[in-house]
Design a protein around this motif. Structure first.
Motif, PDB file in Angstrom:
ATOM      1  N   ARG A  31      13.927  10.571   6.725  1.00  0.00           N
ATOM      2  CA  ARG A  31      13.400  11.601   7.479  1.00  0.00           C
ATOM      3  C   ARG A  31      13.069  11.273   8.890  1.00  0.00           C
ATOM      4  NH1 ARG A  31       7.200  12.427   7.069  1.00  0.00           N
ATOM      5  NH2 ARG A  31       7.332  10.506   8.189  1.00  0.00           N
ATOM      6  N   ASP A  32      12.833  10.101   9.444  1.00  0.00           N
ATOM      7  CA  ASP A  32      12.662   9.754  10.637  1.00  0.00           C
ATOM      8  C   ASP A  32      13.980   9.558  11.478  1.00  0.00           C
ATOM      9  OD1 ASP A  32      10.060   9.514  10.321  1.00  0.00           O
ATOM     10  OD2 ASP A  32       9.916   7.159  10.220  1.00  0.00           O
ATOM     11  N   ILE A  33      15.046   9.156  10.517  1.00  0.00           N
ATOM     12  CA  ILE A  33      16.610   8.995  11.196  1.00  0.00           C
ATOM     13  C   ILE A  33      16.739  10.378  11.320  1.00  0.00           C
ATOM     14  CG2 ILE A  33      18.923   8.535  10.761  1.00  0.00           C
ATOM     15  CD1 ILE A  33      17.258   6.011  11.353  1.00  0.00           C
ATOM     16  N   ALA A  34      16.601  11.247  10.765  1.00  0.00           N
ATOM     17  CA  ALA A  34      17.030  12.834  10.719  1.00  0.00           C
ATOM     18  C   ALA A  34      16.455  13.432  11.893  1.00  0.00           C
ATOM     19  CB  ALA A  34      16.789  13.600   9.436  1.00  0.00           C
ATOM     20  N   ASP A  35      15.132  13.008  12.192  1.00  0.00           N
ATOM     21  CA  ASP A  35      14.623  13.677  13.405  1.00  0.00           C
ATOM     22  C   ASP A  35      15.142  13.072  14.653  1.00  0.00           C
ATOM     23  OD1 ASP A  35      12.401  15.304  12.284  1.00  0.00           O
ATOM     24  OD2 ASP A  35      11.375  13.697  12.022  1.00  0.00           O
ATOM     25  N   ALA A  36      15.752  11.698  14.592  1.00  0.00           N
ATOM     26  CA  ALA A  36      16.132  10.893  15.903  1.00  0.00           C
ATOM     27  C   ALA A  36      17.728  11.664  16.086  1.00  0.00           C
ATOM     28  CB  ALA A  36      16.389   9.502  15.515  1.00  0.00           C
ATOM     29  N   VAL A  37      18.209  12.234  15.057  1.00  0.00           N
ATOM     30  CA  VAL A  37      19.812  12.724  15.341  1.00  0.00           C
ATOM     31  C   VAL A  37      19.621  14.181  15.701  1.00  0.00           C
ATOM     32  CG1 VAL A  37      20.786  11.097  13.999  1.00  0.00           C
ATOM     33  CG2 VAL A  37      20.125  13.052  12.908  1.00  0.00           C
ATOM     34  N   GLY A  38      18.356  14.731  15.751  1.00  0.00           N
ATOM     35  CA  GLY A  38      18.279  16.289  16.156  1.00  0.00           C
ATOM     36  C   GLY A  38      18.031  17.144  15.224  1.00  0.00           C
ATOM     37  N   ALA A  39      17.600  16.881  13.925  1.00  0.00           N
ATOM     38  CA  ALA A  39      17.169  17.819  13.053  1.00  0.00           C
ATOM     39  C   ALA A  39      16.079  18.373  12.990  1.00  0.00           C
ATOM     40  CB  ALA A  39      17.148  17.036  11.481  1.00  0.00           C
ATOM     41  N   ASP A  41      12.097  20.100  11.476  1.00  0.00           N
ATOM     42  CA  ASP A  41      11.108  19.405  10.478  1.00  0.00           C
ATOM     43  C   ASP A  41      11.688  19.900   9.116  1.00  0.00           C
ATOM     44  OD1 ASP A  41       9.798  18.777  12.702  1.00  0.00           O
ATOM     45  OD2 ASP A  41       8.323  20.178  12.450  1.00  0.00           O
ATOM     46  N   THR A  42      12.273  20.940   8.814  1.00  0.00           N
ATOM     47  CA  THR A  42      12.558  21.157   7.397  1.00  0.00           C
ATOM     48  C   THR A  42      13.922  20.506   7.042  1.00  0.00           C
ATOM     49  OG1 THR A  42      11.678  23.526   7.754  1.00  0.00           O
ATOM     50  CG2 THR A  42      13.459  23.300   5.787  1.00  0.00           C
ATOM     51  N   ALA A  43      14.765  20.561   8.186  1.00  0.00           N
ATOM     52  CA  ALA A  43      16.034  19.643   7.761  1.00  0.00           C
ATOM     53  C   ALA A  43      15.731  18.264   7.605  1.00  0.00           C
ATOM     54  CB  ALA A  43      17.068  19.943   8.899  1.00  0.00           C
ATOM     55  N   ALA A  44      14.805  17.700   8.493  1.00  0.00           N
ATOM     56  CA  ALA A  44      14.347  16.310   8.320  1.00  0.00           C
ATOM     57  C   ALA A  44      13.750  15.715   6.920  1.00  0.00           C
ATOM     58  CB  ALA A  44      13.439  16.015   9.387  1.00  0.00           C
ATOM     59  N   MET A  45      13.018  16.992   6.561  1.00  0.00           N
ATOM     60  CA  MET A  45      12.407  16.560   5.060  1.00  0.00           C
ATOM     61  C   MET A  45      13.311  16.699   3.861  1.00  0.00           C
ATOM     62  SD  MET A  45       8.928  18.808   3.563  1.00  0.00           S
ATOM     63  CE  MET A  45       8.214  18.427   5.000  1.00  0.00           C
ATOM     64  N   LEU A  46      14.492  17.466   4.259  1.00  0.00           N
ATOM     65  CA  LEU A  46      15.507  17.645   2.812  1.00  0.00           C
ATOM     66  C   LEU A  46      16.508  16.576   3.214  1.00  0.00           C
ATOM     67  CD1 LEU A  46      16.233  21.553   3.101  1.00  0.00           C
ATOM     68  CD2 LEU A  46      14.649  20.242   1.478  1.00  0.00           C
ATOM     69  N   TYR A  47      16.518  15.924   4.204  1.00  0.00           N
ATOM     70  CA  TYR A  47      17.809  14.882   4.520  1.00  0.00           C
ATOM     71  C   TYR A  47      17.699  13.976   3.393  1.00  0.00           C
ATOM     72  CZ  TYR A  47      20.796  11.843   7.106  1.00  0.00           C
ATOM     73  OH  TYR A  47      21.770  10.923   7.433  1.00  0.00           O
ATOM     74  N   PRO A  48      16.455  13.261   3.194  1.00  0.00           N
ATOM     75  CA  PRO A  48      16.640  12.307   1.870  1.00  0.00           C
ATOM     76  C   PRO A  48      17.215  12.793   0.732  1.00  0.00           C
ATOM     77  CG  PRO A  48      14.624  12.229   3.255  1.00  0.00           C
ATOM     78  CD  PRO A  48      15.167  13.471   3.657  1.00  0.00           C
ATOM     79  N   LEU A 120      27.482   8.031  11.280  1.00  0.00           N
ATOM     80  CA  LEU A 120      27.017   7.742  10.136  1.00  0.00           C
ATOM     81  C   LEU A 120      25.975   8.823   9.301  1.00  0.00           C
ATOM     82  CD1 LEU A 120      27.341   6.305   7.310  1.00  0.00           C
ATOM     83  CD2 LEU A 120      25.640   4.808   8.326  1.00  0.00           C
ATOM     84  N   ALA A 121      25.004   8.950  10.377  1.00  0.00           N
ATOM     85  CA  ALA A 121      23.794   9.656   9.882  1.00  0.00           C
ATOM     86  C   ALA A 121      23.903  11.137   9.817  1.00  0.00           C
ATOM     87  CB  ALA A 121      22.583   9.603  10.958  1.00  0.00           C
ATOM     88  N   THR A 122      24.967  11.538  10.623  1.00  0.00           N
ATOM     89  CA  THR A 122      25.179  13.233  10.782  1.00  0.00           C
ATOM     90  C   THR A 122      26.340  13.579   9.719  1.00  0.00           C
ATOM     91  OG1 THR A 122      27.020  12.596  12.592  1.00  0.00           O
ATOM     92  CG2 THR A 122      24.607  13.384  13.197  1.00  0.00           C
ATOM     93  N   SER A 123      27.455  12.598   9.499  1.00  0.00           N
ATOM     94  CA  SER A 123      28.266  12.774   8.490  1.00  0.00           C
ATOM     95  C   SER A 123      27.732  12.744   6.985  1.00  0.00           C
ATOM     96  CB  SER A 123      29.481  11.828   8.557  1.00  0.00           C
ATOM     97  OG  SER A 123      28.937  10.299   8.443  1.00  0.00           O
ATOM     98  N   LEU A 124      26.845  12.133   6.606  1.00  0.00           N
ATOM     99  CA  LEU A 124      26.221  11.883   5.407  1.00  0.00           C
ATOM    100  C   LEU A 124      26.097  13.511   4.680  1.00  0.00           C
ATOM    101  CD1 LEU A 124      24.007   8.994   5.285  1.00  0.00           C
ATOM    102  CD2 LEU A 124      26.333   9.198   4.502  1.00  0.00           C
TER     103      LEU A 124
END
Length: 297
Positions: A31-39, A41-48, A120-124
């Motif tokens: 979730r913290d990685i998703a926040d760092a790449v510009g996601a 709150d909702t996207a960061a919560m769903l990223y894992p 890597l983080a944005t292509s997953l």
């Protein structure tokens, strides 16, 4: 049986609990990685769920698929496991990610490493869409191979064993031996003793009782010539008396008197004099020798 089922159920529940706790630990870092790449709150919560969720899907696919499809599912599982491990490792190295004070798009101080981590983080998520759809399609189209019946397996194994045992037998040059084989005499030509007169038919009498035939194995055929096993009829014995070599030579001289040299052969003499092949060859050699002496004189 019930104890075995209860043990398996307890093992599955324990595995689900461990996986759930591990997902909670990984969820925080991703979730913290998703926040760092510009996601947001909702996207960061769903990223894992995008990363670790696809790992769970690939693991289930490996249990269902087979052959090349199973290998593909294992590769997807390994790739996303390595990606999640790298992102969790970066989250542990960069303290700013914990307080969400890091600049957007900045996961490392060294630019090439930062670019690779952001890629890597944005292509997953995009990879989860592609690989997840492919795995689901493979699972839905998978048809498990039918399990053959036990009787079919037994017949196939028996037939294979019989074929192998037959192929392993040494090649025999003798006559085949069968359990019900009966030794029979071979017909042998009797030469000049063969009768040309018809034999009188015997009066009709009641058939004599036939003795049972003894069943025994037939020995291998010998290469030596076999003797005649049947009795020569009395009529054939009396039709032509046994001739001496001088008589045979005289008859051969008389029969071949007007023959050319090329016609004086053992087969021609045998038919003309009605004698055996051995006597015919001896007569041929004698007659040719006499003709050669006469020509030389």
């Amino acid at each position: 049986m019930n104890l075995h089922r209860k043990g398996r159920a307890a093992l599955v529940l324990a595995l689900v609990a461990v996986v759930g706790m591990a997902f909670r630990v990984s969820w925080n870092a991703l979730r913290d990685i998703a926040d760092a790449v510009g996601a947001d709150d909702t996207a960061a919560m769903l990223y894992p769920f995008v990363v670790d969720g696809l790992m769970a899907l690939a693991l289930i696919a490996t249990l269902v698929l087979a052959d090349r499809d199973r290998t593909f599912a294992l590769r997807v599982l390994g790739a996303y496991t390595v990606a999640s491990l790298v992102l969790n490792y970066v989250h542990g190295l960069v303290p700013e990610l914990h307080g969400r004070t890091v600049d957007w798009g900045r996961l490392a101080d060294w630019d090439p490493a930062n670019w690779a981590l952001v890629l890597l983080a944005t292509s997953l998520p995009v990879g989860s869409i592609y690989f997840g759809s492919d795995l689901v399609a493979k699972v839905l189209h998978h048809r498990p191979a039918p399990i053959p019946a036990a009787s079919a397996n037994a017949e196939e194994s028996t037939e294979t064993a019989m074929k192998r045992s037959t192929a392993d037998l040494p090649v025999s040059t003798s006559a085949p031996i069968t359990p019900n084989a009966v030794a029979l005499p071979r017909p042998v030509a009797v030469g000049f003793l063969k009768s040309t007169l018809p034999v009188k038919p015997s009066p009709s009498i009641a058939p004599a009782p036939v003795a049972p035939i003894e069943r025994r194995a037939v020995a291998a055929e010998s290469t030596r010539p076999r003797r005649a096993t049947g009795r020569v009829p009395a009529v054939a014995k009396s039709s032509r008396p046994k001739r001496t070599p001088d008589q045979l030579l005289a008859e051969a001289r008389e029969a071949t008197a007007d023959w050319p040299d090329a016609r004086v052969t053992a087969e021609g003499i045998r038919r003309a004099v009605r004698t055996s092949p051995v006597n015919a060859r001896a007569l041929r050699d004698t007659l040719r020798a006499e003709r050669a002496e006469g020509a030389a004189a």
